[in-house]
Design a protein around this motif. Sequence first.
Motif, PDB file in Angstrom:
ATOM      1  N   UNK A   1      12.949  10.070   9.158  1.00 48.29           N
ATOM      2  CA  UNK A   1      12.508   8.868   9.872  1.00 48.29           C
ATOM      3  C   UNK A   1      10.993   8.778  10.034  1.00 48.29           C
ATOM      4  N   UNK A   2      10.245   9.761   9.543  1.00 49.13           N
ATOM      5  CA  UNK A   2       8.785   9.702   9.600  1.00 49.13           C
ATOM      6  C   UNK A   2       8.235   8.891   8.439  1.00 49.13           C
ATOM      7  N   UNK A   3       7.242   8.066   8.725  1.00 49.81           N
ATOM      8  CA  UNK A   3       6.561   7.304   7.679  1.00 49.81           C
ATOM      9  C   UNK A   3       5.091   7.725   7.641  1.00 49.81           C
ATOM     10  N   UNK A   4       4.521   7.686   6.450  1.00 49.48           N
ATOM     11  CA  UNK A   4       3.137   8.127   6.262  1.00 49.48           C
ATOM     12  C   UNK A   4       2.161   7.055   6.722  1.00 49.48           C
ATOM     13  N   UNK A   5       1.158   7.465   7.475  1.00 52.28           N
ATOM     14  CA  UNK A   5       0.065   6.580   7.872  1.00 52.28           C
ATOM     15  C   UNK A   5      -1.205   6.882   7.079  1.00 52.28           C
TER      16      UNK A   5
ATOM     17  N   UNK B   1      -2.749  15.113   7.420  1.00 53.32           N
ATOM     18  CA  UNK B   1      -2.471  13.681   7.422  1.00 53.32           C
ATOM     19  C   UNK B   1      -1.746  13.252   8.686  1.00 53.32           C
ATOM     20  N   UNK B   2      -1.479  11.939   8.786  1.00 53.75           N
ATOM     21  CA  UNK B   2      -0.854  11.361   9.971  1.00 53.75           C
ATOM     22  C   UNK B   2       0.461  10.679   9.631  1.00 53.75           C
ATOM     23  N   UNK B   3       1.427  10.785  10.559  1.00 53.13           N
ATOM     24  CA  UNK B   3       2.716  10.126  10.377  1.00 53.13           C
ATOM     25  C   UNK B   3       3.096   9.363  11.640  1.00 53.13           C
ATOM     26  N   UNK B   4       3.952   8.376  11.445  1.00 48.85           N
ATOM     27  CA  UNK B   4       4.653   7.729  12.549  1.00 48.85           C
ATOM     28  C   UNK B   4       6.027   8.389  12.594  1.00 48.85           C
ATOM     29  N   UNK B   5       6.394   8.982  13.746  1.00 46.67           N
ATOM     30  CA  UNK B   5       7.644   9.741  13.835  1.00 46.67           C
ATOM     31  C   UNK B   5       8.880   8.850  13.837  1.00 46.67           C
TER      32      UNK B   5
ATOM     33  N   UNK C   1       0.839  -1.190   0.000  1.00 39.22           N
ATOM     34  CA  UNK C   1       0.000   0.000   0.000  1.00 39.22           C
ATOM     35  C   UNK C   1       0.878   1.245   0.000  1.00 39.22           C
ATOM     36  N   UNK C   2       0.503   2.238  -0.780  1.00 36.62           N
ATOM     37  CA  UNK C   2       1.274   3.473  -0.820  1.00 36.62           C
ATOM     38  C   UNK C   2       0.388   4.655  -0.467  1.00 36.62           C
ATOM     39  N   UNK C   3       1.044   5.742  -0.048  1.00 38.16           N
ATOM     40  CA  UNK C   3       0.339   6.974   0.283  1.00 38.16           C
ATOM     41  C   UNK C   3       0.883   8.105  -0.581  1.00 38.16           C
ATOM     42  N   UNK C   4      -0.005   8.988  -1.006  1.00 37.84           N
ATOM     43  CA  UNK C   4       0.361  10.138  -1.825  1.00 37.84           C
ATOM     44  C   UNK C   4       0.830  11.278  -0.917  1.00 37.84           C
ATOM     45  N   UNK C   5       1.983  11.833  -1.262  1.00 35.43           N
ATOM     46  CA  UNK C   5       2.522  12.943  -0.485  1.00 35.43           C
ATOM     47  C   UNK C   5       2.608  14.170  -1.385  1.00 35.43           C
TER      48      UNK C   5
ATOM     49  N   UNK D   1       4.632  12.826  -4.735  1.00 35.00           N
ATOM     50  CA  UNK D   1       5.312  11.545  -4.888  1.00 35.00           C
ATOM     51  C   UNK D   1       4.627  10.539  -3.978  1.00 35.00           C
ATOM     52  N   UNK D   2       4.915   9.270  -4.192  1.00 36.05           N
ATOM     53  CA  UNK D   2       4.274   8.200  -3.420  1.00 36.05           C
ATOM     54  C   UNK D   2       5.267   7.589  -2.443  1.00 36.05           C
ATOM     55  N   UNK D   3       4.780   7.251  -1.254  1.00 38.79           N
ATOM     56  CA  UNK D   3       5.600   6.566  -0.249  1.00 38.79           C
ATOM     57  C   UNK D   3       4.995   5.211   0.052  1.00 38.79           C
ATOM     58  N   UNK D   4       5.796   4.172  -0.025  1.00 43.41           N
ATOM     59  CA  UNK D   4       5.331   2.829   0.280  1.00 43.41           C
ATOM     60  C   UNK D   4       5.216   2.640   1.792  1.00 43.41           C
ATOM     61  N   UNK D   5       4.495   1.623   2.207  1.00 43.35           N
ATOM     62  CA  UNK D   5       4.339   1.325   3.631  1.00 43.35           C
ATOM     63  C   UNK D   5       5.710   1.100   4.267  1.00 43.35           C
ATOM     64  N   UNK D   6       5.975   1.800   5.353  1.00 43.79           N
ATOM     65  CA  UNK D   6       7.242   1.644   6.056  1.00 43.79           C
ATOM     66  C   UNK D   6       8.387   2.437   5.476  1.00 43.79           C
ATOM     67  N   UNK D   7       8.192   3.118   4.358  1.00 44.54           N
ATOM     68  CA  UNK D   7       9.251   3.900   3.718  1.00 44.54           C
ATOM     69  C   UNK D   7       9.225   5.325   4.272  1.00 44.54           C
ATOM     70  N   UNK D   8      10.376   5.843   4.667  1.00 44.32           N
ATOM     71  CA  UNK D   8      10.391   7.200   5.197  1.00 44.32           C
ATOM     72  C   UNK D   8      10.071   8.207   4.090  1.00 44.32           C
ATOM     73  N   UNK D   9       9.589   9.352   4.513  1.00 42.24           N
ATOM     74  CA  UNK D   9       9.248  10.408   3.551  1.00 42.24           C
ATOM     75  C   UNK D   9      10.472  10.800   2.737  1.00 42.24           C
ATOM     76  N   UNK D  10      11.620  10.933   3.405  1.00 36.52           N
ATOM     77  CA  UNK D  10      12.849  11.310   2.693  1.00 36.52           C
ATOM     78  C   UNK D  10      13.262  10.241   1.691  1.00 36.52           C
ATOM     79  N   UNK D  11      13.274   8.989   2.111  1.00 33.72           N
ATOM     80  CA  UNK D  11      13.674   7.913   1.198  1.00 33.72           C
ATOM     81  C   UNK D  11      12.748   7.839  -0.014  1.00 33.72           C
TER      82      UNK D  11
END
Length: 337
Positions: free
Chosen positions: A78-82, A52-56, A1-5, A14-24
Amino acid sequence: MSHQITVQPSGRQFAAETGETILDAALRQGLTLPYGCKDGACGACKGKVLCGEVDHGKAQPHALKDEEKAGGLTLYCCATALSDLSIECKQLGAITDIPVKTLPSRIEKLERLAPDVIELQLRLPANERLQFRAGQYIDILLKDGKKRSFSLANAPHDDALLQLHIRHVPGGVFTDQVFSSMKVRDILRFNGPHGSFHLREESNKPMILLAGGTGFAPIKAIVEYTLATNSQRPIYIYWGAKARVDLYQHALPAQWAAEHPHIQYIPVLSEAAAGDEWPGRSGLVHQAVTVDFPNLADFEVYACGSPGMIEAAKRDFISAGLPEEAFFADAFTFAAQ
């Protein structure tokens, strides 16, 4: 699952995959946000989540305080998108074609610049060359899989030897070796270049280069690059240290200022020793800048030093009119060096 940022104010997505940091996620898709250590320690990548929500993640408390989290701030490294996110970043850029490499190198020289500072010079294999931008850093790769980050003190055109300014951190796994057992001809592996702290050549604004301690290393690289490219942008170098001995290459910026009318050098000591007989400026180095330039609206600032210095400088400089997007920083973290 991915989230749109979505990045504001540019509107880039851009899109972030589950568990992928925003920077990566951004780097993977050819975009670069400001960043430094990539380890939740320096705070260079701190930004605001607008929606939106993030895991720090592994953000360290000194780099991201609880009140900052409550105010919507996070560390993009180190934040990931929820959920889908809207974030703020005024320094969004595109990654260019400089490759990141992992290379062996041989220690060519170990020179003591101060009681607790050594310049380590590395020679690459004969068929290799490291491309980088003035101000970037490399990661020294240790045998246990850990890494230690150090800014390159040489300019990109002067790359026969890579120069690192290393301050001794007592008990530090790597720096203890540098100051005790490491010797010329030893082999070190590194990965780089890294970091969004580098000279923006497209600008003609006057530059304030702010260094604390060994934060002088990337500042040196930036100045030497501007001299090599015959840039005439006004440069104001502010180098802060505790005592006179900590200005370990004081003669070099003094020489630049003497030989080039567009360069000024202002050293500042916060705790001058009794024997220093210091005739120059005293106090906190970033405060010397605001005394000299109450209005920073037309400047760019490149700052490298401790996280505390960077945080105070950014706060006070923006209060003095500096646009947030004109503040570029690299915060040194010394834990377990």
